[in-house]
Scaffold this motif. Structure first.
Motif, PDB file in Angstrom:
ATOM      1  N   ASN A  49       1.007  -1.237   0.011  1.00  0.00           N
ATOM      2  CA  ASN A  49       0.176  -0.182  -0.021  1.00  0.00           C
ATOM      3  C   ASN A  49       0.684   1.190  -0.020  1.00  0.00           C
ATOM      4  N   SER A  50       2.008   1.095  -0.389  1.00  0.00           N
ATOM      5  CA  SER A  50       2.739   2.279  -0.598  1.00  0.00           C
ATOM      6  C   SER A  50       3.593   2.464  -1.796  1.00  0.00           C
ATOM      7  N   LEU A  51       3.831   3.730  -2.269  1.00  0.00           N
ATOM      8  CA  LEU A  51       4.321   4.024  -3.736  1.00  0.00           C
ATOM      9  C   LEU A  51       5.303   5.333  -3.122  1.00  0.00           C
ATOM     10  N   THR A  52       6.552   5.112  -3.325  1.00  0.00           N
ATOM     11  CA  THR A  52       7.605   6.135  -2.835  1.00  0.00           C
ATOM     12  C   THR A  52       7.496   7.355  -4.018  1.00  0.00           C
ATOM     13  N   PRO A 523     -11.589   2.978   6.936  1.00  0.00           N
ATOM     14  CA  PRO A 523     -11.158   3.289   5.762  1.00  0.00           C
ATOM     15  C   PRO A 523     -10.219   1.908   5.052  1.00  0.00           C
ATOM     16  N   PHE A 524     -10.420   1.666   3.907  1.00  0.00           N
ATOM     17  CA  PHE A 524      -9.920   0.540   2.924  1.00  0.00           C
ATOM     18  C   PHE A 524      -8.653   1.087   1.951  1.00  0.00           C
ATOM     19  N   LYS A 525      -7.411   1.227   2.880  1.00  0.00           N
ATOM     20  CA  LYS A 525      -6.406   1.927   1.905  1.00  0.00           C
ATOM     21  C   LYS A 525      -5.339   0.942   1.517  1.00  0.00           C
ATOM     22  N   ASP A 526      -5.406  -0.277   2.022  1.00  0.00           N
ATOM     23  CA  ASP A 526      -4.275  -1.250   1.340  1.00  0.00           C
ATOM     24  C   ASP A 526      -4.566  -1.792   0.152  1.00  0.00           C
ATOM     25  N   LEU A 527      -3.555  -1.626  -0.641  1.00  0.00           N
ATOM     26  CA  LEU A 527      -3.726  -2.029  -2.125  1.00  0.00           C
ATOM     27  C   LEU A 527      -3.801  -3.384  -2.365  1.00  0.00           C
TER      28      LEU A 527
END
Length: 548
Positions: A49-52, A523-527
């Motif tokens: 769930n992260s993108l630098t 919230p559903f924020k995990d990709l």
């Protein structure tokens, strides 16, 4: 136990019973004619769930860009109505540089992310070119683009790979959020809706999202969906013939809008698809090798009992905007949308396309076009038109229209929120979202969402409504310009807006302003990496991964 203790225990028991009854009746009921979608049988892989965000490289555009806090804007379409209105709101329109370096594909016939090179561009003549985003003057504090031009063979835009390096620098306002438009593709929207439903179900919160946002839909490239759709068609063809079969299903292309790419499923078309996937001998349905041209199609239940204006089918557009991705802040404009009527009076047995489609249907007939222009109703005017049926039409707005539309918009944004991987203030996204309702005037369905919609009103007398939207965009951009896009005070922003009203504000204790119950606000924020990626994210993700 004395009398006092017994009384106290009885009181506690009564309160528990009352609370249980309240909880049961507070669970939202599904809309009567919306059926729960068929789930895609895949195992969700949640976690990435992260993108630098890329850092500016030495010598790059963003390495030397500075916020001068002047109202300067660069756009790829300076002659567009929306661009010209920004000038009216005090923005200085800048021209592209004539000379500079731009990223280009080495082999135009083999568009590959890895095969690019920097080339010097001299005496560039046009803004709408592949090189445009690399020729933005450093004086630009706002970048306001309509289109993306530099695409690879899959139509992904490689320009976004350089976001934060060669344009849209930290502190520079940009009218797009990479990732915030997955729901603008009809097939992606359906997949994210199903994923969203599964996420609630995994927590036992089934009541938080019942049915679907859209009319019942099937994804043709999913075998179970395809089979279910063919079964639906067989039930229809067994019941009706070519003379009396009503239009109950349509096929939609995921990328086309304004009525293009829609197929009406009449008796002939239904038999075509039955024969294609079951064969003339009605063998077992074969949906594991879907025809290439069908892979991205969405089969959707047709609203065969639509509400009518002047005997014609209509849909209506609501405008919304995301002004920050995380914490998510989204707004909607309840008074500034419009209806679109079909070109012919409604007949559910008709195979005339313009009877069923409401977008861009008035041809060269000036009288027809003028008629359609006269029925560009906002939500309040829709309510007034149906006042004899509704009785208290203002109460209908507060009881039915506003709650359903707000809930649909909130769920649409939340279901694809996992795509909003760029967590930077100053990125915004503007939408036109289309809805339809049936003749009960009680059920409202989401049809589609369009990124950066046209805001030049067909009826010039109503242009002021859409001008208000652009003025609000200008107001928010000016706020970010003043603050250096490093903070967001939503109370200050909300007070200064004319058209947009709060819809979601994750800086607040109640982010959804009472629309969602407390337990449904997670919230559903995990990709989910099994889901399709927003085309605007793909090049940026590729670029980041290649640097690791």
């Amino acid at each position: 136990m004395d009398v006092k203790d017994k009384t106290y225990s009885a009181l506690i028991l009564i309160l528990i019973c009352i609370w249980s009854v309240v909880l049961i009746f507070s669970i939202p009921k599904p809309q009567s004619d919306i059926q729960a979608p068929l789930l895609i049988k895949t195992n969700a892989k949640i976690g990435e769930n992260s993108l630098t965000f890329p850092h500016s490289e030495p010598g790059s555009y963003c390495d030397s860009w500075k916020n001068t806090k002047t109202k300067t804007v660069w756009t790829d379409r300076p002659s567009a109505y929306s661009s010209l209105k920004l000038i009216d709101f005090g923005w200085n329109m800048l021209k592209s540089n004539k000379n500079g370096k731009a990223l280009q594909f080495i082999n135009p016939n083999n568009l590959n992310y890895d095969e690019t090179e920097w080339k010097t561009v001299s005496k560039a003549q046009f803004q709408e070119t592949n090189e445009a985003l690399f020729l933005i003057p450093k004086e630009a504090n706002v970048i306001f683009t309509r289109m993306y031009w530099y695409g690879d063979s899959d139509n992904n835009n490689i320009q976004t790979a350089r976001l934060g390096i060669d344009y849209a620098c930290p502190g520079q306002i940009f009218n797009h959020i990479p990732g915030a438009s997955a729901f603008c593709r009809k097939d992606y929207l359906q997949e994210y809706i199903l994923d969203y439903q599964r996420r609630y179900a995994s927590l036992g919160l089934f009541h938080c999202f019942t049915g679907s946002l859209t009319p019942k839909s099937y994804i043709m490239n999913e075998p179970e969906h395809c089979k279910a759709f063919i079964d639906e068609l067989e039930r229809q063809t067994d019941k009706f013939n070519s003379k009396n079969m009503p239009i109950e299903w349509i096929l939609k292309s995921p990328l086309q809008h304004k009525g293009y790419g829609i197929q009406l499923i009449d008796f002939e078309k239904a038999n075509y698809y039955i024969n294609l996937y079951r064969g003339n001998l009605r063998k077992e349905i074969n949906c594991y090798n879907v025809a290439e041209e069908d892979k991205h199609l969405i089969a959707q239940k047709y609203i065969s009992n639509p509400a009518l204006i002047q005997g014609r089918k209509f849909d209506f557009r609501v405008f919304a905007i995301i002004i920050n991705s995380d914490p998510l802040v989204a707004l909607w404009a309840p008074e500034n949308g419009h209806t679109r009527l079909s070109d012919q009076e409604f007949d559910k047995l008709s195979s005339d396309f313009t009877t069923h489609i409401t977008a861009n249907v008035a041809g060269a007939n000036p009288d027809s076009l003028e008629f359609l222009k006269s029925y560009r109703f906002n939500l309040r005017e829709i309510a007034y038109y149906f006042r004899d049926i509704l009785g208290d039409h203002e109460a209908w707005l507060e009881r039915v229209a506003f709650p359903q539309i707000k809930k649909n918009l909130i769920h649409m944004f939340r279901s694809t929120q996992q795509n909003f991987l760029i967590k930077r203030i100053g990125l915004m996204e503007f939408y036109g979202v289309d809805f339809i309702m049936n003749d009960t005037l009680e059920n409202i369905y989401l049809l589609e969402s369009n990124r950066r919609p046209d805001v030049q009103e067909k009826n010039p007398n109503l242009q002021y409504r859409e001008d208000m939207l652009l003025e609000d965009f200008s107001t928010v951009a000016e706020y970010f310009l003043k603050t250096g896009a490093n903070s967001i005070n939503t109370n200050e922003i909300f007070r200064s807006l004319k058209a947009f009203k709060p819809l979601i504000d994750e800086t607040k204790n109640d982010p959804y302003f009472g629309v969602l119950p407390i337990e449904c606000r997670i919230p559903f924020k995990d990709l989910n990496t099994n889901l399709p990626t927003d085309p605007m994210i793909a090049p940026l993700k590729h670029y980041v991964n290649s640097k690791e």
